[in-house]
Design a protein around this motif. Structure first.
Motif, PDB file in Angstrom:
ATOM      1  N   ASP A  12      62.016  18.433  30.756  1.00 32.74           N
ATOM      2  CA  ASP A  12      62.099  18.328  31.982  1.00 32.74           C
ATOM      3  C   ASP A  12      62.644  17.737  32.504  1.00 32.74           C
ATOM      4  N   TYR A  13      64.341  17.960  32.066  1.00 28.09           N
ATOM      5  CA  TYR A  13      65.816  17.664  32.294  1.00 28.09           C
ATOM      6  C   TYR A  13      65.453  17.674  33.977  1.00 28.09           C
ATOM      7  N   LEU A  14      64.769  18.906  35.391  1.00 28.70           N
ATOM      8  CA  LEU A  14      64.129  18.398  36.597  1.00 28.70           C
ATOM      9  C   LEU A  14      62.896  18.300  36.551  1.00 28.70           C
ATOM     10  N   ASP A  15      63.156  17.148  37.277  1.00 26.94           N
ATOM     11  CA  ASP A  15      61.571  16.547  38.000  1.00 26.94           C
ATOM     12  C   ASP A  15      60.528  18.083  38.799  1.00 26.94           C
ATOM     13  N   ARG A  16      59.122  17.653  38.915  1.00 31.39           N
ATOM     14  CA  ARG A  16      59.002  18.482  39.961  1.00 31.39           C
ATOM     15  C   ARG A  16      59.519  18.419  41.464  1.00 31.39           C
ATOM     16  N   SER A  17      60.236  17.285  41.910  1.00 34.59           N
ATOM     17  CA  SER A  17      60.981  17.078  43.148  1.00 34.59           C
ATOM     18  C   SER A  17      62.260  17.687  43.193  1.00 34.59           C
ATOM     19  N   ALA A  18      62.601  17.820  42.136  1.00 34.31           N
ATOM     20  CA  ALA A  18      64.356  18.597  42.108  1.00 34.31           C
ATOM     21  C   ALA A  18      63.994  19.820  41.762  1.00 34.31           C
ATOM     22  N   GLN A  19      63.351  20.102  41.293  1.00 31.76           N
ATOM     23  CA  GLN A  19      62.770  21.977  40.975  1.00 31.76           C
ATOM     24  C   GLN A  19      62.014  22.116  42.000  1.00 31.76           C
ATOM     25  N   GLU A  20      61.715  21.167  42.885  1.00 32.26           N
ATOM     26  CA  GLU A  20      61.634  21.991  44.801  1.00 32.26           C
ATOM     27  C   GLU A  20      62.811  22.486  45.403  1.00 32.26           C
ATOM     28  N   GLY A  21      63.986  20.960  45.383  1.00 32.08           N
ATOM     29  CA  GLY A  21      64.585  21.162  45.925  1.00 32.08           C
ATOM     30  C   GLY A  21      65.473  21.946  45.742  1.00 32.08           C
ATOM     31  N   LEU A  22      65.765  22.913  44.445  1.00 27.49           N
ATOM     32  CA  LEU A  22      65.904  23.667  43.606  1.00 27.49           C
ATOM     33  C   LEU A  22      66.184  24.928  43.937  1.00 27.49           C
ATOM     34  N   LEU A  23      64.354  24.775  45.006  1.00 26.93           N
ATOM     35  CA  LEU A  23      64.198  26.288  44.809  1.00 26.93           C
ATOM     36  C   LEU A  23      64.148  26.792  46.689  1.00 26.93           C
ATOM     37  N   GLU A  24      64.373  25.674  46.788  1.00 29.45           N
ATOM     38  CA  GLU A  24      64.285  25.783  48.381  1.00 29.45           C
ATOM     39  C   GLU A  24      66.561  26.237  48.773  1.00 29.45           C
ATOM     40  N   ALA A  25      67.144  25.670  47.606  1.00 28.19           N
ATOM     41  CA  ALA A  25      68.533  26.068  48.072  1.00 28.19           C
ATOM     42  C   ALA A  25      69.157  27.215  47.632  1.00 28.19           C
ATOM     43  N   LEU A  26      67.558  27.975  46.536  1.00 29.56           N
ATOM     44  CA  LEU A  26      67.744  29.594  45.834  1.00 29.56           C
ATOM     45  C   LEU A  26      67.211  30.341  47.037  1.00 29.56           C
ATOM     46  N   ARG A  27      65.965  29.928  47.861  1.00 26.10           N
ATOM     47  CA  ARG A  27      66.011  30.747  49.415  1.00 26.10           C
ATOM     48  C   ARG A  27      67.281  30.329  50.147  1.00 26.10           C
ATOM     49  N   GLY A  28      67.572  29.858  50.562  1.00 26.87           N
ATOM     50  CA  GLY A  28      68.484  30.165  51.312  1.00 26.87           C
ATOM     51  C   GLY A  28      70.065  31.067  50.723  1.00 26.87           C
ATOM     52  N   ILE A  29      70.471  31.264  49.436  1.00 29.47           N
ATOM     53  CA  ILE A  29      71.051  31.453  48.477  1.00 29.47           C
ATOM     54  C   ILE A  29      70.896  32.969  48.418  1.00 29.47           C
ATOM     55  N   THR A  30      69.573  33.707  47.910  1.00 25.06           N
ATOM     56  CA  THR A  30      68.672  34.721  48.027  1.00 25.06           C
ATOM     57  C   THR A  30      68.782  35.251  49.773  1.00 25.06           C
ATOM     58  N   ARG A  31      68.672  34.610  50.877  1.00 24.83           N
ATOM     59  CA  ARG A  31      69.077  35.158  52.048  1.00 24.83           C
ATOM     60  C   ARG A  31      70.029  35.929  51.851  1.00 24.83           C
ATOM     61  N   ALA A  32      71.114  35.189  51.428  1.00 25.89           N
ATOM     62  CA  ALA A  32      73.020  35.135  52.027  1.00 25.89           C
ATOM     63  C   ALA A  32      73.127  36.341  51.081  1.00 25.89           C
ATOM     64  N   ALA A  33      72.095  35.966  49.863  1.00 26.94           N
ATOM     65  CA  ALA A  33      72.899  37.352  48.381  1.00 26.94           C
ATOM     66  C   ALA A  33      71.575  37.780  48.168  1.00 26.94           C
ATOM     67  N   PRO A  34      71.079  38.987  48.230  1.00 27.52           N
ATOM     68  CA  PRO A  34      69.456  39.148  47.864  1.00 27.52           C
ATOM     69  C   PRO A  34      69.786  39.441  46.751  1.00 27.52           C
ATOM     70  N   LEU A  35      68.303  39.287  45.813  1.00 26.64           N
ATOM     71  CA  LEU A  35      68.524  39.752  44.800  1.00 26.64           C
ATOM     72  C   LEU A  35      68.905  41.072  44.685  1.00 26.64           C
ATOM     73  N   TYR A  36      69.438  41.672  43.654  1.00 22.92           N
ATOM     74  CA  TYR A  36      69.393  43.458  43.425  1.00 22.92           C
ATOM     75  C   TYR A  36      69.013  43.560  42.135  1.00 22.92           C
TER      76      TYR A  36
END
Ligand code: MD3
Ligand code: FE
Length: 206
Positions: free
Chosen positions: A15-39
């Motif tokens: 539980d290093y990241l609480d739920r709101s930190a997990q949601e924030g990180l997920l949002e940042a990852l959505r931005g990253i995968t738009r610029a650098a798609p999963l391959y």
């Protein structure tokens, strides 16, 4: 913040990241995968596809194709530089790594419900004195780790959404892998599955 030493150099932070930190990180990852798609990475030599899809952020990204494993500064399909590491990822490195230089690579692994990762060692880096820090999001994974020798006995840990785990010192070169996901164990990702970030220092500091 609680932490549990599972073996010398192997420290688990549930539980290093609480739920709101997990949601924030997920949002940042959505931005990253738009610029650098999963391959879909492929095994060296055979070209067999991995079941895990990948992308990266930070200066260097780990890639695998028929030519081999390597770190490179650009996405293998778009040719673009990798996006920057989110601040929360850099903060996790500062809080957990105990290493005095910043990470230069962050591999992002995406597991669909049936994906797995066979036992392996991470040894494509130059700076083996730096630990590897892993952050898990989404469904729980059955993580298996052994020792320096392929035939050493193994143990398993369940990695849950928000958990961090650090591999340094004598644990840096142990064998490890993901046996499978445990379905429907998190509602963070709307379609299920799991994201894992591994933060690393690849190049030796000057
Ligand atoms: C132990 N990833 O990307 S994270 C990898 O969940 C990798 O996606 C798995 O193994 C995943 O290479 C496991 C835990 C982990 C990451 C890096 C390590 C364990 C490690 C490096 C050295 C030793
Ligand atoms: Fe690994």
């Amino acid at each position: 913040m609680s932490s549990i030493t599972l073996a010398p150099g192997l420290v688990y932070h549930p539980d290093y990241l609480d739920r709101s930190a997990q949601e924030g990180l997920l949002e940042a990852l959505r931005g990253i995968t738009r610029a650098a798609p999963l391959y879909t990475p492929r095994m060296p030599r055979t070209g067999k596809p991995f079941s895990v899809r990948m992308t990266n952020c930070g200066r260097l990204g780990w890639v695998s194709d028929v030519q081999g494993y390597r770190y490179q500064p650009t996405h293998p399909e778009t040719g673009e530089p990798w996006p920057a590491m989110p601040d929360r990822v850099l903060r996790a490195w500062e809080e957990l790594s105990g290493y005095s230089h910043p990470p230069d690579a962050c591999l992002i692994n995406f597991y669909e419900p049936k994906a797995r990762m066979g036992m392996h060692q991470d040894k494509d880096e130059e700076a083996f004195d730096a630990p590897v820090v892993s952050l898990s999001l989404g469904d729980t994974a059955l993580f298996r780790y052994g020792g320096l020798d392929r035939s050493d006995p193994t143990k398993s840990v369940r990695l849950r959404s928000g958990d961090a785990i650090v591999f340094g010192g004598p644990a840096r070169l142990i064998h490890h892998g993901i046996d499978r996901l445990i379905p429907e164990t998190s509602d963070l990702l709307p379609q299920g599955g799991r994201l894992n970030l591994t933060l690393r220092r690849v190049e030796k500091p000057l």
